[in-house]
Design a protein around this motif. Sequence first.
Motif, mmCIF file in Angstrom:
data_model
loop_
_atom_site.group_PDB
_atom_site.id
_atom_site.type_symbol
_atom_site.label_atom_id
_atom_site.label_comp_id
_atom_site.label_asym_id
_atom_site.label_seq_id
_atom_site.Cartn_x
_atom_site.Cartn_y
_atom_site.Cartn_z
ATOM 1 N N ALA A 15 46.765 33.240 38.402
ATOM 2 C CA ALA A 15 48.042 34.273 38.708
ATOM 3 C C ALA A 15 47.588 34.982 39.125
ATOM 4 C CB ALA A 15 48.671 34.635 37.044
ATOM 5 N N ARG A 16 48.791 35.658 39.609
ATOM 6 C CA ARG A 16 48.602 37.100 40.472
ATOM 7 C C ARG A 16 48.833 38.354 40.478
ATOM 8 N NH1 ARG A 16 50.440 35.482 46.273
ATOM 9 N NH2 ARG A 16 50.374 37.594 46.564
ATOM 10 N N PRO A 17 48.550 38.823 39.041
ATOM 11 C CA PRO A 17 48.978 39.859 38.134
ATOM 12 C C PRO A 17 48.729 40.933 38.937
ATOM 13 C CG PRO A 17 47.257 39.531 37.351
ATOM 14 C CD PRO A 17 47.885 37.952 38.279
ATOM 15 N N PRO A 18 48.818 42.290 38.835
ATOM 16 C CA PRO A 18 48.833 43.406 39.379
ATOM 17 C C PRO A 18 47.120 44.279 39.077
ATOM 18 C CG PRO A 18 50.962 44.018 37.974
ATOM 19 C CD PRO A 18 50.712 42.723 37.945
ATOM 20 N N ALA A 19 46.710 44.203 40.054
ATOM 21 C CA ALA A 19 45.357 44.883 40.594
ATOM 22 C C ALA A 19 45.219 45.979 39.006
ATOM 23 C CB ALA A 19 44.938 45.444 41.600
ATOM 24 N N GLY A 20 44.105 45.201 38.103
ATOM 25 C CA GLY A 20 43.416 46.623 36.657
ATOM 26 C C GLY A 20 42.551 47.404 37.591
ATOM 27 N N ARG A 21 42.475 48.150 36.890
ATOM 28 C CA ARG A 21 41.532 49.601 36.960
ATOM 29 C C ARG A 21 40.417 49.277 37.362
ATOM 30 N NH1 ARG A 21 39.188 54.152 32.077
ATOM 31 N NH2 ARG A 21 37.635 55.205 34.544
ATOM 32 N N MET A 22 39.537 48.641 36.473
ATOM 33 C CA MET A 22 38.638 47.576 36.708
ATOM 34 C C MET A 22 38.009 46.281 38.362
ATOM 35 S SD MET A 22 35.681 48.752 35.060
ATOM 36 C CE MET A 22 36.523 50.380 34.970
ATOM 37 N N GLU A 23 39.210 45.382 38.386
ATOM 38 C CA GLU A 23 39.105 45.209 39.666
ATOM 39 C C GLU A 23 39.056 46.280 40.559
ATOM 40 O OE1 GLU A 23 41.818 41.202 38.095
ATOM 41 O OE2 GLU A 23 42.604 42.740 38.279
ATOM 42 N N LEU A 24 40.080 46.910 40.655
ATOM 43 C CA LEU A 24 40.246 48.065 41.770
ATOM 44 C C LEU A 24 38.889 48.806 41.962
ATOM 45 C CD1 LEU A 24 43.248 50.010 41.268
ATOM 46 C CD2 LEU A 24 42.333 48.459 43.183
ATOM 47 N N VAL A 78 45.081 50.621 49.432
ATOM 48 C CA VAL A 78 44.869 49.871 50.011
ATOM 49 C C VAL A 78 44.168 48.262 49.189
ATOM 50 C CG1 VAL A 78 43.309 48.874 51.795
ATOM 51 C CG2 VAL A 78 44.719 51.285 52.367
ATOM 52 N N LEU A 79 43.171 49.055 48.217
ATOM 53 C CA LEU A 79 42.710 47.885 47.323
ATOM 54 C C LEU A 79 43.988 47.286 46.716
ATOM 55 C CD1 LEU A 79 38.542 49.490 46.504
ATOM 56 C CD2 LEU A 79 39.666 47.031 48.422
ATOM 57 N N THR A 80 44.863 48.011 46.101
ATOM 58 C CA THR A 80 45.702 47.238 45.399
ATOM 59 C C THR A 80 46.501 46.074 46.003
ATOM 60 O OG1 THR A 80 45.838 48.780 43.915
ATOM 61 C CG2 THR A 80 47.265 47.781 43.902
ATOM 62 N N ALA A 81 46.891 46.334 47.625
ATOM 63 C CA ALA A 81 47.579 45.585 48.215
ATOM 64 C C ALA A 81 46.681 44.339 48.354
ATOM 65 C CB ALA A 81 47.672 46.046 49.333
ATOM 66 N N VAL A 82 45.141 44.497 48.664
ATOM 67 C CA VAL A 82 44.506 43.444 48.840
ATOM 68 C C VAL A 82 44.442 42.806 47.610
ATOM 69 C CG1 VAL A 82 41.788 42.833 49.370
ATOM 70 C CG2 VAL A 82 42.907 44.326 51.195
ATOM 71 N N LEU A 83 43.824 43.297 46.763
ATOM 72 C CA LEU A 83 44.186 41.925 45.082
ATOM 73 C C LEU A 83 44.903 41.534 44.812
ATOM 74 C CD1 LEU A 83 41.877 44.501 43.416
ATOM 75 C CD2 LEU A 83 40.885 42.412 44.321
ATOM 76 N N GLY A 84 46.579 41.601 45.881
ATOM 77 C CA GLY A 84 48.197 41.432 45.093
ATOM 78 C C GLY A 84 47.760 39.955 45.874
ATOM 79 N N THR A 85 47.021 39.782 46.982
ATOM 80 C CA THR A 85 46.775 39.038 47.304
ATOM 81 C C THR A 85 46.752 37.297 46.197
ATOM 82 O OG1 THR A 85 44.543 38.738 48.939
ATOM 83 C CG2 THR A 85 47.168 39.428 49.895
ATOM 84 N N MET A 86 45.294 37.749 45.435
ATOM 85 C CA MET A 86 44.520 37.139 45.185
ATOM 86 C C MET A 86 44.942 37.081 43.729
ATOM 87 S SD MET A 86 40.795 38.457 45.941
ATOM 88 C CE MET A 86 40.856 39.753 47.149
ATOM 89 N N SER A 87 44.690 35.522 43.555
ATOM 90 C CA SER A 87 44.859 35.243 41.053
ATOM 91 C C SER A 87 43.488 36.632 41.121
ATOM 92 C CB SER A 87 44.318 34.496 41.427
ATOM 93 O OG SER A 87 43.097 33.249 41.392
ATOM 94 N N THR A 88 44.060 36.200 39.211
ATOM 95 C CA THR A 88 42.457 36.255 38.697
ATOM 96 C C THR A 88 41.342 35.827 38.859
ATOM 97 O OG1 THR A 88 44.182 37.342 36.767
ATOM 98 C CG2 THR A 88 41.956 37.053 36.680
ATOM 99 N N ARG A 89 41.498 34.524 38.746
ATOM 100 C CA ARG A 89 39.992 34.028 39.250
ATOM 101 C C ARG A 89 39.275 33.867 40.527
ATOM 102 N NH1 ARG A 89 38.284 28.994 37.503
ATOM 103 N NH2 ARG A 89 40.648 28.705 36.590
ATOM 104 N N GLN A 90 39.986 34.507 41.486
ATOM 105 C CA GLN A 90 39.510 34.757 42.767
ATOM 106 C C GLN A 90 38.888 35.954 43.013
ATOM 107 O OE1 GLN A 90 43.202 34.160 45.330
ATOM 108 N NE2 GLN A 90 42.707 32.122 46.154
ATOM 109 N N ARG A 91 39.842 37.269 42.223
ATOM 110 C CA ARG A 91 39.042 38.176 41.810
ATOM 111 C C ARG A 91 37.906 38.581 41.170
ATOM 112 N NH1 ARG A 91 44.619 41.265 39.797
ATOM 113 N NH2 ARG A 91 46.254 40.416 41.625
ATOM 114 N N THR A 92 37.535 37.808 40.468
ATOM 115 C CA THR A 92 36.394 38.278 39.505
ATOM 116 C C THR A 92 34.796 37.244 40.671
ATOM 117 O OG1 THR A 92 36.773 35.347 39.067
ATOM 118 C CG2 THR A 92 37.089 36.783 37.492
ATOM 119 N N GLY A 93 35.549 36.366 41.626
ATOM 120 C CA GLY A 93 34.229 36.170 42.580
ATOM 121 C C GLY A 93 35.001 36.686 43.823
ATOM 122 N N TYR A 94 35.227 37.625 43.741
ATOM 123 C CA TYR A 94 35.693 38.275 45.662
ATOM 124 C C TYR A 94 34.929 39.115 45.968
ATOM 125 C CZ TYR A 94 38.003 41.215 48.905
ATOM 126 O OH TYR A 94 38.808 41.909 49.863
#
Length: 243
Positions: free
Chosen positions: A109-118, A146-162
């Motif tokens: 899924a593509r939830p809003p970016a969390g603090r640690m993801e940012l 800006v990074l919130t917008a960038v991470l918003g294009t990715m799933s949670t799985r994609q963010r873990t290996g970003y």
Amino acid sequence: MNPAGEGPLHLDAVSVLNAKTTLVQLLGRAGIHPGDAEELIGLVSAGAVAVAAAEVAGGAEDAPAAKGEPYTSGWLDGAHTVTEALGGIAERMLRDAVGADTPGDPLDARPPAGRMELERAKVAVLPLYLSFAAESDLDPDVSEPVLTAVLGTMSTRQRTGYAGRLTAFAAEHRARLERMYGQYGPGSPIAIHGRYSLLHSPTSVAVLERLLTEPAALREEWDAAELPPAWLEGLTTAWGEPQ
């Protein structure tokens, strides 16, 4: 057996939990929320198991040839079984780390970016940017939206290996990125304010990678965040200049 007469060193479950609790408490004293600390530790642990699975898979072909075909076949079957088991454990640990308790959700899924993801994204982009350009005076407060917008294009799985994805992108396009930042980034004749402003921010590496891979999703998130359209236009123009 080692010189002290003891067997191989293996941490028991209680000792592992003790180390984890100690780290969470130490990070808490530094102002890191326990939930955020748990997430980071979980990602590191899941990654360690995934690396172990890759090492087992990589060594699967090292069966002693002199012992014959049946032995080699058993060796390969055993390595395959272990690799699959470790992969399953790593996946489960990853789900636990990011709060995905049910299969298929929310890793894809593509939830809003969390603090640690940012925070992880900030840590990923800065050294890459500094490998192409010097630090600039652009207001660092632009990084988070800006990074919130960038991470918003990715799933949670994609963010873990970003971080790995971004590093691979920078390595693939290194020569072109160096020329682009030389023409438009800090130290160039281009002013810090204007359509090329984003090239004075470490986030520009992340934005460019998304522009080339997920342009529609990025523009959607960009508009939702009400970020300056000129920044995307300037980055697109700079990247499209003859190299």
